[in-house]
Design a protein around this motif. Structure first.
Motif, PDB file in Angstrom:
ATOM      1  N   MET A   1      19.960  13.253  16.745  1.00  0.00           N
ATOM      2  CA  MET A   1      18.699  13.395  16.038  1.00  0.00           C
ATOM      3  C   MET A   1      18.802  14.603  15.096  1.00  0.00           C
ATOM      4  O   MET A   1      19.287  15.653  15.481  1.00  0.00           O
ATOM      5  CB  MET A   1      17.560  13.611  17.050  1.00  0.00           C
ATOM      6  N   SER A   2      18.358  14.445  13.872  1.00  0.00           N
ATOM      7  CA  SER A   2      18.439  15.527  12.898  1.00  0.00           C
ATOM      8  C   SER A   2      17.387  16.600  13.194  1.00  0.00           C
ATOM      9  O   SER A   2      16.436  16.366  13.947  1.00  0.00           O
ATOM     10  CB  SER A   2      18.213  14.982  11.487  1.00  0.00           C
ATOM     11  N   ILE A   3      17.557  17.760  12.567  1.00  0.00           N
ATOM     12  CA  ILE A   3      16.562  18.836  12.709  1.00  0.00           C
ATOM     13  C   ILE A   3      15.206  18.319  12.255  1.00  0.00           C
ATOM     14  O   ILE A   3      14.193  18.518  12.925  1.00  0.00           O
ATOM     15  CB  ILE A   3      16.994  20.089  11.916  1.00  0.00           C
ATOM     16  N   LYS A   4      15.183  17.634  11.114  1.00  0.00           N
ATOM     17  CA  LYS A   4      13.925  17.091  10.581  1.00  0.00           C
ATOM     18  C   LYS A   4      13.244  16.194  11.611  1.00  0.00           C
ATOM     19  O   LYS A   4      12.045  16.343  11.883  1.00  0.00           O
ATOM     20  CB  LYS A   4      14.215  16.315   9.299  1.00  0.00           C
ATOM     21  N   VAL A   7      11.874  18.283  14.587  1.00  0.00           N
ATOM     22  CA  VAL A   7      10.672  19.045  14.227  1.00  0.00           C
ATOM     23  C   VAL A   7       9.477  18.099  14.166  1.00  0.00           C
ATOM     24  O   VAL A   7       8.391  18.417  14.677  1.00  0.00           O
ATOM     25  CB  VAL A   7      10.863  19.806  12.895  1.00  0.00           C
ATOM     26  N   ILE A   8       9.665  16.930  13.573  1.00  0.00           N
ATOM     27  CA  ILE A   8       8.570  15.957  13.478  1.00  0.00           C
ATOM     28  C   ILE A   8       8.108  15.520  14.869  1.00  0.00           C
ATOM     29  O   ILE A   8       6.905  15.408  15.116  1.00  0.00           O
ATOM     30  CB  ILE A   8       8.974  14.761  12.598  1.00  0.00           C
ATOM     31  N   VAL A   9       9.036  15.308  15.777  1.00  0.00           N
ATOM     32  CA  VAL A   9       8.667  14.930  17.148  1.00  0.00           C
ATOM     33  C   VAL A   9       7.843  16.036  17.803  1.00  0.00           C
ATOM     34  O   VAL A   9       6.814  15.768  18.433  1.00  0.00           O
ATOM     35  CB  VAL A   9       9.928  14.596  17.995  1.00  0.00           C
ATOM     36  N   LEU A  17       0.107  12.427  18.084  1.00  0.00           N
ATOM     37  CA  LEU A  17       0.335  11.310  17.174  1.00  0.00           C
ATOM     38  C   LEU A  17       1.723  10.746  17.411  1.00  0.00           C
ATOM     39  O   LEU A  17       2.556  11.373  18.067  1.00  0.00           O
ATOM     40  CB  LEU A  17       0.259  11.798  15.718  1.00  0.00           C
ATOM     41  N   GLU A  18       1.976   9.593  16.836  1.00  0.00           N
ATOM     42  CA  GLU A  18       3.330   9.047  16.822  1.00  0.00           C
ATOM     43  C   GLU A  18       4.105   9.776  15.721  1.00  0.00           C
ATOM     44  O   GLU A  18       3.532  10.089  14.666  1.00  0.00           O
ATOM     45  CB  GLU A  18       3.298   7.544  16.514  1.00  0.00           C
ATOM     46  N   PRO A  19       5.398  10.034  15.936  1.00  0.00           N
ATOM     47  CA  PRO A  19       6.182  10.687  14.877  1.00  0.00           C
ATOM     48  C   PRO A  19       6.081   9.964  13.528  1.00  0.00           C
ATOM     49  O   PRO A  19       6.067  10.607  12.476  1.00  0.00           O
ATOM     50  CB  PRO A  19       7.610  10.668  15.429  1.00  0.00           C
ATOM     51  N   PRO A  60      -0.648  35.128  10.622  1.00  0.00           N
ATOM     52  CA  PRO A  60       0.302  34.121  10.128  1.00  0.00           C
ATOM     53  C   PRO A  60       0.675  34.280   8.656  1.00  0.00           C
ATOM     54  O   PRO A  60       1.794  33.977   8.264  1.00  0.00           O
ATOM     55  CB  PRO A  60      -0.438  32.794  10.349  1.00  0.00           C
ATOM     56  N   SER A  61      -0.236  34.808   7.834  1.00  0.00           N
ATOM     57  CA  SER A  61       0.065  34.957   6.410  1.00  0.00           C
ATOM     58  C   SER A  61       1.142  36.015   6.161  1.00  0.00           C
ATOM     59  O   SER A  61       1.758  36.045   5.099  1.00  0.00           O
ATOM     60  CB  SER A  61      -1.201  35.311   5.630  1.00  0.00           C
ATOM     61  N   GLU A  62       1.362  36.882   7.141  1.00  0.00           N
ATOM     62  CA  GLU A  62       2.376  37.926   7.003  1.00  0.00           C
ATOM     63  C   GLU A  62       3.731  37.490   7.564  1.00  0.00           C
ATOM     64  O   GLU A  62       4.682  38.262   7.542  1.00  0.00           O
ATOM     65  CB  GLU A  62       1.930  39.210   7.722  1.00  0.00           C
ATOM     66  N   SER A  63       3.832  36.287   8.059  1.00  0.00           N
ATOM     67  CA  SER A  63       5.070  35.816   8.672  1.00  0.00           C
ATOM     68  C   SER A  63       6.069  35.359   7.612  1.00  0.00           C
ATOM     69  O   SER A  63       5.676  34.895   6.542  1.00  0.00           O
ATOM     70  CB  SER A  63       4.774  34.659   9.619  1.00  0.00           C
ATOM     71  N   ASP A  64       7.342  35.451   7.943  1.00  0.00           N
ATOM     72  CA  ASP A  64       8.399  34.955   7.064  1.00  0.00           C
ATOM     73  C   ASP A  64       8.708  33.494   7.363  1.00  0.00           C
ATOM     74  O   ASP A  64       9.761  32.996   6.993  1.00  0.00           O
ATOM     75  CB  ASP A  64       9.681  35.782   7.260  1.00  0.00           C
ATOM     76  N   PHE A  65       7.811  32.832   8.056  1.00  0.00           N
ATOM     77  CA  PHE A  65       8.030  31.442   8.455  1.00  0.00           C
ATOM     78  C   PHE A  65       6.943  30.613   7.789  1.00  0.00           C
ATOM     79  O   PHE A  65       5.763  30.756   8.100  1.00  0.00           O
ATOM     80  CB  PHE A  65       7.953  31.331   9.981  1.00  0.00           C
ATOM     81  N   ASP A  66       7.341  29.766   6.857  1.00  0.00           N
ATOM     82  CA  ASP A  66       6.391  29.002   6.047  1.00  0.00           C
ATOM     83  C   ASP A  66       5.844  27.823   6.840  1.00  0.00           C
ATOM     84  O   ASP A  66       6.590  26.926   7.221  1.00  0.00           O
ATOM     85  CB  ASP A  66       7.097  28.514   4.781  1.00  0.00           C
ATOM     86  N   ILE A  67       4.524  27.852   7.100  1.00  0.00           N
ATOM     87  CA  ILE A  67       3.887  26.767   7.856  1.00  0.00           C
ATOM     88  C   ILE A  67       2.926  25.976   6.975  1.00  0.00           C
ATOM     89  O   ILE A  67       2.023  25.326   7.464  1.00  0.00           O
ATOM     90  CB  ILE A  67       3.138  27.315   9.092  1.00  0.00           C
ATOM     91  N   SER A  68       3.155  26.010   5.649  1.00  0.00           N
ATOM     92  CA  SER A  68       2.216  25.381   4.725  1.00  0.00           C
ATOM     93  C   SER A  68       2.236  23.856   4.782  1.00  0.00           C
ATOM     94  O   SER A  68       1.272  23.211   4.401  1.00  0.00           O
ATOM     95  CB  SER A  68       2.473  25.859   3.300  1.00  0.00           C
ATOM     96  N   SER A  69       3.342  23.282   5.254  1.00  0.00           N
ATOM     97  CA  SER A  69       3.438  21.824   5.388  1.00  0.00           C
ATOM     98  C   SER A  69       4.548  21.495   6.381  1.00  0.00           C
ATOM     99  O   SER A  69       5.337  22.361   6.757  1.00  0.00           O
ATOM    100  CB  SER A  69       3.755  21.170   4.033  1.00  0.00           C
ATOM    101  N   VAL A  70       4.602  20.231   6.775  1.00  0.00           N
ATOM    102  CA  VAL A  70       5.674  19.792   7.680  1.00  0.00           C
ATOM    103  C   VAL A  70       7.027  20.024   7.005  1.00  0.00           C
ATOM    104  O   VAL A  70       7.968  20.529   7.630  1.00  0.00           O
ATOM    105  CB  VAL A  70       5.477  18.315   8.085  1.00  0.00           C
TER     106      VAL A  70
END
Length: 86
Positions: A1-4, A7-9, A17-19, A60-70
């Motif tokens: 299974m890929s990283i993508k 992450v979706i799972v 939800l279903e993936p 969260p806005s100060e994080s270096d981890f972008d959570i703006s979208s899947v």
């Protein structure tokens, strides 16, 4: 299974939800994931990929981890995996 796919799972499980219902341009809010669900998703990502996510739940806005979208989350995980495997 890929990283993508992994992450979706993880995100789909948090959103109950279903993936197949999770699209790359969705935001976590689109999927009904609240701040607690986000934190649980981050923990699951860290555990699944054996990485440390630079995420500050208090600001969260100060994080270096972008959570703006899947797609942004997938890209961030790929980047972290690449960096931490060097």
């Amino acid at each position: 299974m890929s990283i993508k796919e992994q992450v979706i799972v993880i995100i789909a499980e948090q959103a109950m939800l279903e993936p197949s219902d999770v699209k790359m341009d969705h935001t976590l809010a689109d999927l009904g994931i609240d701040s607690l669900g986000l934190v649980e998703s981050i923990f699951a990502i860290e555990e699944t990929f054996d990485i440390t996510v630079p995420f500050n739940a208090n600001d969260p806005s100060e994080s270096d981890f972008d959570i703006s979208s899947v797609a942004a989350i997938v890209d961030a995980v790929v980047k972290l995996k690449t960096e931490q495997s060097k």
